[in-house]
Design an enzyme around this catalytic site. Structure first.
Site, mmCIF file in Angstrom:
data_model
loop_
_atom_site.group_PDB
_atom_site.id
_atom_site.type_symbol
_atom_site.label_atom_id
_atom_site.label_comp_id
_atom_site.label_asym_id
_atom_site.label_seq_id
_atom_site.Cartn_x
_atom_site.Cartn_y
_atom_site.Cartn_z
ATOM 1 N N HIS A 112 1.430 -0.870 -0.004
ATOM 2 C CA HIS A 112 -0.433 -0.054 -0.263
ATOM 3 C C HIS A 112 1.012 1.695 -0.081
ATOM 4 O O HIS A 112 0.866 2.462 -0.404
ATOM 5 C CB HIS A 112 -0.989 -0.036 1.337
ATOM 6 C CG HIS A 112 -1.289 1.387 1.728
ATOM 7 N ND1 HIS A 112 -2.844 1.619 1.315
ATOM 8 C CD2 HIS A 112 -1.299 1.951 2.012
ATOM 9 C CE1 HIS A 112 -3.510 2.761 1.497
ATOM 10 N NE2 HIS A 112 -2.701 3.239 2.001
ATOM 11 N N GLU A 113 2.000 1.211 0.690
ATOM 12 C CA GLU A 113 2.939 2.197 1.084
ATOM 13 C C GLU A 113 3.756 2.322 -0.543
ATOM 14 O O GLU A 113 3.682 3.518 -0.811
ATOM 15 C CB GLU A 113 3.702 2.613 2.442
ATOM 16 C CG GLU A 113 2.751 2.356 3.810
ATOM 17 C CD GLU A 113 1.759 3.710 3.794
ATOM 18 O OE1 GLU A 113 2.456 4.903 3.502
ATOM 19 O OE2 GLU A 113 1.046 3.602 4.574
ATOM 20 N N HIS A 171 1.835 4.164 -2.567
ATOM 21 C CA HIS A 171 1.783 5.490 -2.766
ATOM 22 C C HIS A 171 2.881 6.541 -3.952
ATOM 23 O O HIS A 171 2.466 7.745 -4.184
ATOM 24 C CB HIS A 171 1.670 6.534 -1.300
ATOM 25 C CG HIS A 171 0.822 6.380 -0.264
ATOM 26 N ND1 HIS A 171 -0.821 6.601 -0.733
ATOM 27 C CD2 HIS A 171 -0.131 5.732 1.108
ATOM 28 C CE1 HIS A 171 -1.997 6.727 0.223
ATOM 29 N NE2 HIS A 171 -0.900 5.948 0.725
ATOM 30 N N GLU A 221 -5.773 6.877 -0.947
ATOM 31 C CA GLU A 221 -6.257 5.698 -0.589
ATOM 32 C C GLU A 221 -6.859 4.358 -0.994
ATOM 33 O O GLU A 221 -5.744 3.288 -1.035
ATOM 34 C CB GLU A 221 -6.902 5.717 1.199
ATOM 35 C CG GLU A 221 -6.054 6.579 2.714
ATOM 36 C CD GLU A 221 -4.883 6.399 2.667
ATOM 37 O OE1 GLU A 221 -4.885 5.036 2.657
ATOM 38 O OE2 GLU A 221 -4.070 6.767 2.909
#
Length: 267
Positions: free
Chosen positions: A132-133, A136, A193
């Site tokens: 997920h990070e 980003h 997100e």
């Protein structure tokens, strides 16, 4: 932020606004105008500040597991998104910090809090967070948000509503998604997100981590957080909304997972 550095950004931004919008790896239109070398330098500076301010874990087993998961995630991200510019090398640091958090910064920096390992019960769940990070970073979310912030503040400077000194380090840290680490309350937007969730799901599956563990992770997060505020009061998706979106994309992720060698970061 150094005045000369800020001046360069404020000169570049109006000129860059004349160009067309770019797209994220998922195809969403995006305005991200800060040069990548500047973003990488800001990511490096922010990471160095965190390393000065927070103790680093010396636990060999924890570091080994986090490094293993991060390496697999980065390799999978490079395989899925070969056209996107990724850092040549990534630095991974585990911070002694009880909050369940992790982050990735432009320029190839990944930070993981020891508290996250109390919520992410398995390497697969840790992979969901790191994927997920990294999502980003791949989608240039920090750049997009910094572009928005500088655009607003540049306009205020032009009309004389804001002094140059008001554009500082806090805004930079907010844009890079380091609010929780530095006591600044400004999370990534809901759209960011959700995009990072779906990108992270694809990345972790390609890396050989069971994508179904991403749902288990957010169930753990929901249990840890107790009662959440109503979704419309937060830029983060509510846990149940997040889980529903992941489950909707799960069939494709599981199919991808079954075609690769399972990752082994258990010991």
């Amino acid at each position: 932020m150094h005045p000369r550095f800020l001046l360069r950004l404020l000169v570049i931004l109006p000129l860059a606004l004349l160009t067309a919008c770019d797209e994220t790896p998922t195809g969403r239109s995006q305005l991200a105008l800060v040069p990548e070398n500047m973003m990488a330098q800001m990511g490096e500076d922010a990471f160095d500040q965190l390393r000065r301010d927070q103790p680093v874990s010396r636990d060999a087993a924890i570091n080994r597991q986090v490094q293993c998961v991060a390496q697999e995630i980065v390799a999978a991200a490079e395989a899925i998104y070969p056209a996107d510019t990724l850092p040549e090398a990534w630095e991974v640091v585990v911070f002694e910090e009880p909050s369940p958090n992790a982050f990735a910064l432009p320029g190839g920096r990944i930070g993981v809090h020891t508290g996250l390992l109390q919520v992410a019960d398995t390497p697969d769940q840790l992979a969901a967070v790191i994927g997920h990070e990294v999502g980003h970073v791949l989608a240039d979310h920090g750049n997009e948000r910094l572009t928005q912030q500088l655009g607003i503040k540049a306009g205020m400077l032009v009309v004389g509503l804001l002094g140059e000194g008001d554009l500082g380090q806090q805004q930079l840290m907010q844009a890079l998604g380091l609010g929780a680490q530095l006591g600044i309350s400004l999370p990534f937007s809901r759209a960011h997100e959700e995009e990072a969730d779906l990108m992270g799901l694809a990345i972790m599956a390609q890396a050989g981590f069971d994508p179904q563990e991403s749902v288990a992770l957010w169930q753990n997060m929901a249990a840890l957080g107790g009662g959440q505020p109503p979704e419309f009061l937060s830029t983060h998706p509510a846990n149940r909304t997040r889980i529903a979106a992941l489950e909707q994309a799960m069939e494709e992720a599981v199919a991808s997972y079954r075609t690769v060698r399972p990752a082994n970061c258990s010991g």
